[in-house]
Design an enzyme around this catalytic site. Sequence first.
Site, PDB file in Angstrom:
ATOM      1  N   ASP A 103       0.820  -1.211   0.000  1.00 13.51           N
ATOM      2  CA  ASP A 103       0.000   0.000   0.000  1.00 13.51           C
ATOM      3  C   ASP A 103       0.856   1.265   0.000  1.00 13.51           C
ATOM      4  O   ASP A 103       1.948   1.278   0.580  1.00 13.51           O
ATOM      5  CB  ASP A 103      -0.913   0.025   1.229  1.00 13.51           C
ATOM      6  CG  ASP A 103      -2.031  -0.998   1.141  1.00 13.51           C
ATOM      7  OD1 ASP A 103      -2.266  -1.513   0.038  1.00 13.51           O
ATOM      8  OD2 ASP A 103      -2.655  -1.286   2.177  1.00 13.51           O
TER       9      ASP A 103
ATOM     10  N   TYR B 272       5.624  -8.133   9.473  1.00 18.69           N
ATOM     11  CA  TYR B 272       5.351  -6.701   9.509  1.00 18.69           C
ATOM     12  C   TYR B 272       5.552  -6.129  10.919  1.00 18.69           C
ATOM     13  O   TYR B 272       5.394  -6.839  11.911  1.00 18.69           O
ATOM     14  CB  TYR B 272       3.898  -6.405   9.119  1.00 18.69           C
ATOM     15  CG  TYR B 272       3.474  -6.849   7.756  1.00 18.69           C
ATOM     16  CD1 TYR B 272       3.577  -5.992   6.660  1.00 18.69           C
ATOM     17  CD2 TYR B 272       2.929  -8.117   7.544  1.00 18.69           C
ATOM     18  CE1 TYR B 272       3.150  -6.393   5.395  1.00 18.69           C
ATOM     19  CE2 TYR B 272       2.507  -8.519   6.279  1.00 18.69           C
ATOM     20  CZ  TYR B 272       2.619  -7.657   5.215  1.00 18.69           C
ATOM     21  OH  TYR B 272       2.195  -8.055   3.982  1.00 18.69           O
TER      22      TYR B 272
ATOM     23  N   ASP C 254      -7.322   2.228   7.353  1.00 20.84           N
ATOM     24  CA  ASP C 254      -5.967   2.749   7.556  1.00 20.84           C
ATOM     25  C   ASP C 254      -6.017   4.260   7.721  1.00 20.84           C
ATOM     26  O   ASP C 254      -7.101   4.862   7.748  1.00 20.84           O
ATOM     27  CB  ASP C 254      -5.040   2.336   6.415  1.00 20.84           C
ATOM     28  CG  ASP C 254      -5.502   2.845   5.044  1.00 20.84           C
ATOM     29  OD1 ASP C 254      -6.197   3.879   4.995  1.00 20.84           O
ATOM     30  OD2 ASP C 254      -5.173   2.208   4.032  1.00 20.84           O
TER      31      ASP C 254
ATOM     32  N   ARG D 207      -4.779  -4.657   7.786  1.00 24.29           N
ATOM     33  CA  ARG D 207      -5.840  -3.695   8.133  1.00 24.29           C
ATOM     34  C   ARG D 207      -7.009  -4.413   8.812  1.00 24.29           C
ATOM     35  O   ARG D 207      -7.549  -3.928   9.814  1.00 24.29           O
ATOM     36  CB  ARG D 207      -6.322  -2.973   6.878  1.00 24.29           C
ATOM     37  CG  ARG D 207      -5.373  -1.892   6.385  1.00 24.29           C
ATOM     38  CD  ARG D 207      -5.846  -1.280   5.090  1.00 24.29           C
ATOM     39  NE  ARG D 207      -5.701  -2.203   3.967  1.00 24.29           N
ATOM     40  CZ  ARG D 207      -6.408  -2.130   2.842  1.00 24.29           C
ATOM     41  NH1 ARG D 207      -7.344  -1.202   2.711  1.00 24.29           N
ATOM     42  NH2 ARG D 207      -6.200  -2.977   1.858  1.00 24.29           N
TER      43      ARG D 207
END
Length: 291
Positions: free
Chosen positions: A37, A65, A79, A175
């Site tokens: 993203d 992550y 987000d 997310r």
Amino acid sequence: MNGIIVVNKPKGCTSHDIVYKIKKLFNQKVGHTGTLDPMAEGVLPILVGKGTLLSKYLINHDKKYVVKLQLGIKTDTADSEGKVIEEKDVNVDFLNEEDIIKILKSFIGQQEQIPPIYSAIKVNGKKLYEYARKGQNIELKPREIEIYDINLIDYSIEEKQIKFEVFCGKGTYIRSLCEDIAKKFETVGYMKELKRIKVGDFNIEDSVTIEDLQNNVDDEKYIDSKIISIEKLFSKSNIIKLDIRKLELFLNGVKLTQNFDNGIYRIYDKDDKFIGIGVVENNLLKRDIVL
């Protein structure tokens, strides 16, 4: 130039932006193995030259992550780029190390996850975000994912934020994970920050920035040091050496009878020159990637 460059993508640009810059920099065919993203940063493997043929071997990689979750606020995109659509109180009694770790660890394992509406998953030939942008309702079906591990890094009672590291399988939407974690805290939340630190065997420590590539584009030794060759990528695969006649047939796409187990093999000529990758199936060797 054939192989993979592990780029450290900055925030604020798309994966396609990185592909375009690399393509312009080296004048080569370029691709990637999955988007990151625009608001996210971190590891983005870029395929260069005949390395673009490697995508089928890389798309199912596990990922790691570092995430910052904002509690108490929900956005339409899940987000920080979305519009705030809900605010809810956060019970700060939950915001202690013991309870946070307990809640985070509860997500380890195989589970079903509903993807965010703002995602590129296709339903009836259209991407979900296309429905979302038009305000159209669409049924979101859960998908099987797996969280291998999840660990608390830091948290802030004042900011109502939790920073954690997650190691997960393919198809996991961070997310959606953030929203699901927020529910366990009896509130809402969204993904405030995201940094991908590992994709398969590619680590953030081994990555390079676009700026460094641009500044050293004429330094052949430097550029070579940043490219993971096809030969190196398959360094754990066994070797098949072909004589002149068999190599000619192999290069022409003829399947060769080989008494080897099924799998991927590195192919070399009689002088130990790396030729490419071959695949053995039912004792037949066929060419796959040839330099």
